[in-house]
Scaffold this motif. Structure first.
Motif, mmCIF file in Angstrom:
data_model
loop_
_atom_site.group_PDB
_atom_site.id
_atom_site.type_symbol
_atom_site.label_atom_id
_atom_site.label_comp_id
_atom_site.label_asym_id
_atom_site.label_seq_id
_atom_site.Cartn_x
_atom_site.Cartn_y
_atom_site.Cartn_z
ATOM 1 N N SER A 242 12.748 -84.398 73.417
ATOM 2 C CA SER A 242 12.534 -85.812 73.105
ATOM 3 C C SER A 242 12.707 -86.075 71.613
ATOM 4 O O SER A 242 12.057 -85.434 70.774
ATOM 5 C CB SER A 242 11.130 -86.241 73.552
ATOM 6 O OG SER A 242 10.813 -87.522 73.066
ATOM 7 N N ARG A 244 11.837 -88.807 70.187
ATOM 8 C CA ARG A 244 10.600 -89.457 69.770
ATOM 9 C C ARG A 244 9.516 -88.425 69.467
ATOM 10 O O ARG A 244 8.757 -88.566 68.506
ATOM 11 C CB ARG A 244 10.115 -90.403 70.870
ATOM 12 C CG ARG A 244 8.847 -91.186 70.510
ATOM 13 C CD ARG A 244 8.455 -92.133 71.626
ATOM 14 N NE ARG A 244 7.254 -92.872 71.292
ATOM 15 C CZ ARG A 244 6.651 -93.745 72.105
ATOM 16 N NH1 ARG A 244 7.179 -93.977 73.304
ATOM 17 N NH2 ARG A 244 5.559 -94.365 71.724
ATOM 18 N N GLY A 245 9.478 -87.376 70.277
ATOM 19 C CA GLY A 245 8.508 -86.307 70.043
ATOM 20 C C GLY A 245 8.779 -85.581 68.748
ATOM 21 O O GLY A 245 7.850 -85.232 68.011
ATOM 22 N N ARG A 246 10.055 -85.338 68.467
ATOM 23 C CA ARG A 246 10.412 -84.670 67.216
ATOM 24 C C ARG A 246 10.029 -85.528 66.017
ATOM 25 O O ARG A 246 9.512 -85.032 65.015
ATOM 26 C CB ARG A 246 11.914 -84.366 67.185
ATOM 27 C CG ARG A 246 12.341 -83.254 68.124
ATOM 28 C CD ARG A 246 13.736 -82.753 67.782
ATOM 29 N NE ARG A 246 14.741 -83.804 67.957
ATOM 30 C CZ ARG A 246 15.400 -84.019 69.086
ATOM 31 N NH1 ARG A 246 15.151 -83.272 70.155
ATOM 32 N NH2 ARG A 246 16.310 -84.978 69.165
ATOM 33 N N HIS A 247 10.302 -86.834 66.117
ATOM 34 C CA HIS A 247 9.971 -87.743 65.016
ATOM 35 C C HIS A 247 8.457 -87.788 64.780
ATOM 36 O O HIS A 247 7.999 -87.768 63.624
ATOM 37 C CB HIS A 247 10.484 -89.150 65.323
ATOM 38 C CG HIS A 247 10.101 -90.162 64.289
ATOM 39 N ND1 HIS A 247 10.688 -90.220 63.043
ATOM 40 C CD2 HIS A 247 9.158 -91.161 64.319
ATOM 41 C CE1 HIS A 247 10.149 -91.204 62.337
ATOM 42 N NE2 HIS A 247 9.214 -91.789 63.093
ATOM 43 N N LYS A 248 7.689 -87.826 65.857
ATOM 44 C CA LYS A 248 6.232 -87.871 65.727
ATOM 45 C C LYS A 248 5.705 -86.590 65.103
ATOM 46 O O LYS A 248 4.816 -86.625 64.244
ATOM 47 C CB LYS A 248 5.596 -88.083 67.105
ATOM 48 C CG LYS A 248 4.079 -88.203 67.062
ATOM 49 C CD LYS A 248 3.501 -88.451 68.451
ATOM 50 C CE LYS A 248 1.978 -88.557 68.387
ATOM 51 N NZ LYS A 248 1.397 -88.785 69.738
ATOM 52 N N SER A 251 6.514 -86.579 61.405
ATOM 53 C CA SER A 251 5.717 -87.553 60.651
ATOM 54 C C SER A 251 4.298 -87.050 60.404
ATOM 55 O O SER A 251 3.697 -87.365 59.371
ATOM 56 C CB SER A 251 5.675 -88.896 61.401
ATOM 57 O OG SER A 251 4.997 -88.760 62.640
#
Length: 329
Positions: A242, A244-248, A251
């Motif tokens: 994902s 989105r998972g990598r970005h989260k 962060s």
């Protein structure tokens, strides 16, 4: 006519008087008097930002239930540590800049040195603990509540504070027992340990050895923990399907990693190379060296709350809630 006993006694008293220094003189930037008022304004502004920024972070981590987790507990400790560290040295620096009062008592110098070394040692360990916390959260999320239980992370923080305090007691006591032979001019803003050791008129091999051991335990070891933690974190993130998972995941680590880079980039320059020829060499610090010390002692604690506030949406939401008194959506 004086007896040989009286002569020897007088010589011993002279020797004692030469080795005991009642106070030290902090030169700071006295060689640049026209810039002192500028530095006073700059340092005062930074100090106020440190108190307000870290105070807000501590308040948010205590009163906002969203921040009742190991990561923000460590962050609150880091903020409190930065406030203690700067408060032990900045006020006296400001007084010397504005009033030209540059003397500090022997005991006052020892206290200032103790707090500086204790806070620095503790911060190194806390940054390592925070890296381990991020490793467990990202690489072992299902086991995170068990591994990082409340008892565990409180114990981790307590060990960091206790170890830093013990290390500072050892280093400070070894430094302040040295004879200074009436050489009491410290070419620095504060009673920084390396600047004080330069004044000693005796062998400081023991101090060098203990500082090398201290560097290994409080600089190198936490840095290795941080390095390997982020290697495993990076490996785990790259395997995520994902975006989105990598970005989260990125962060949640970016703020801590930024603080680590700034902190270690300056502290290694100052403390990772205690060599005898440097300590016994010419007692002159270039203005650039003093400003680097200032960067470590004032700028880094000021940047910490700013970095965490800008890079962490939970902290931003908590601060917004505290300022606006509105429920967090």
């Amino acid at each position: 006519m004086r007896s040989s006993f009286d002569i020897l006694k007088a010589e011993d008293m002279d020797k004692i008087n030469q080795t005991f220094v009642p106070e030290f003189l902090l030169l700071g930037l006295s060689e640049y008097p026209k810039t002192e008022i500028v530095y006073f304004v700059v340092i005062l502004s930074m100090y106020l930002v440190i108190l307000v920024g870290n105070g807000v972070l501590i308040t948010a981590s205590i009163f906002d239930s969203h921040l009742h987790s190991p990561m923000y507990f460590f962050l609150g400790n880091l903020s409190f540590l930065d406030m203690c560290y700067t408060s032990s040295s900045v006020p006296s620096t400001l007084v010397s800049l504005i009033s030209k009062k540059r003397n500090i008592s022997f005991s006052g110098c020892a206290v200032q040195m103790f707090f500086g070394f204790a806070m620095g040692s503790t911060e190194c360990l806390l940054l390592g603990m925070m890296a381990f916390d991020r490793y467990v959260a990202i690489c072992n999320p299902l086991r995170y509540p068990v591994i990082m239980s409340k008892v565990v992370y409180i114990l981790m923080a307590s060990v960091s504070w206790l170890s830093g305090g013990i290390n500072s007691i050892v280093q400070t006591s070894l430094a302040m027992r040295l004879p200074f032979c009436e050489n009491n001019i410290i070419n620095h803003f504060t009673c920084e340990i390396l600047a004080v050791l330069k004044l000693a008129c005796t062998d400081i091999s023991l101090n060098i050895i203990t500082m090398m051991v201290s560097n290994m335990a409080f600089l190198v070891l936490p840095l290795l923990v941080i390095f390997f933690s982020y290697m495993f974190i990076l490996y785990t993130i790259l395997r995520m399907n994902s975006a989105r998972g990598r970005h989260k995941a990125f962060s949640t680590c970016s703020a801590h990693l930024t603080v680590v880079i700034i902190f270690y980039g300056t502290i290694f320059f100052m403390y990772a190379k205690p060599k005898s020829q440097e300590l016994h060499g010419e007692n002159k610090l270039q203005a650039s060296d003093k400003l680097i010390s200032l960067f470590y002692g004032v700028v880094t604690p000021m940047l910490n709350p700013i970095i965490y506030s800008l890079r962490n949406k939970d902290v931003k939401a908590a601060v917004k809630y505290l300022l606006n008194k509105k429920p967090i959506q």
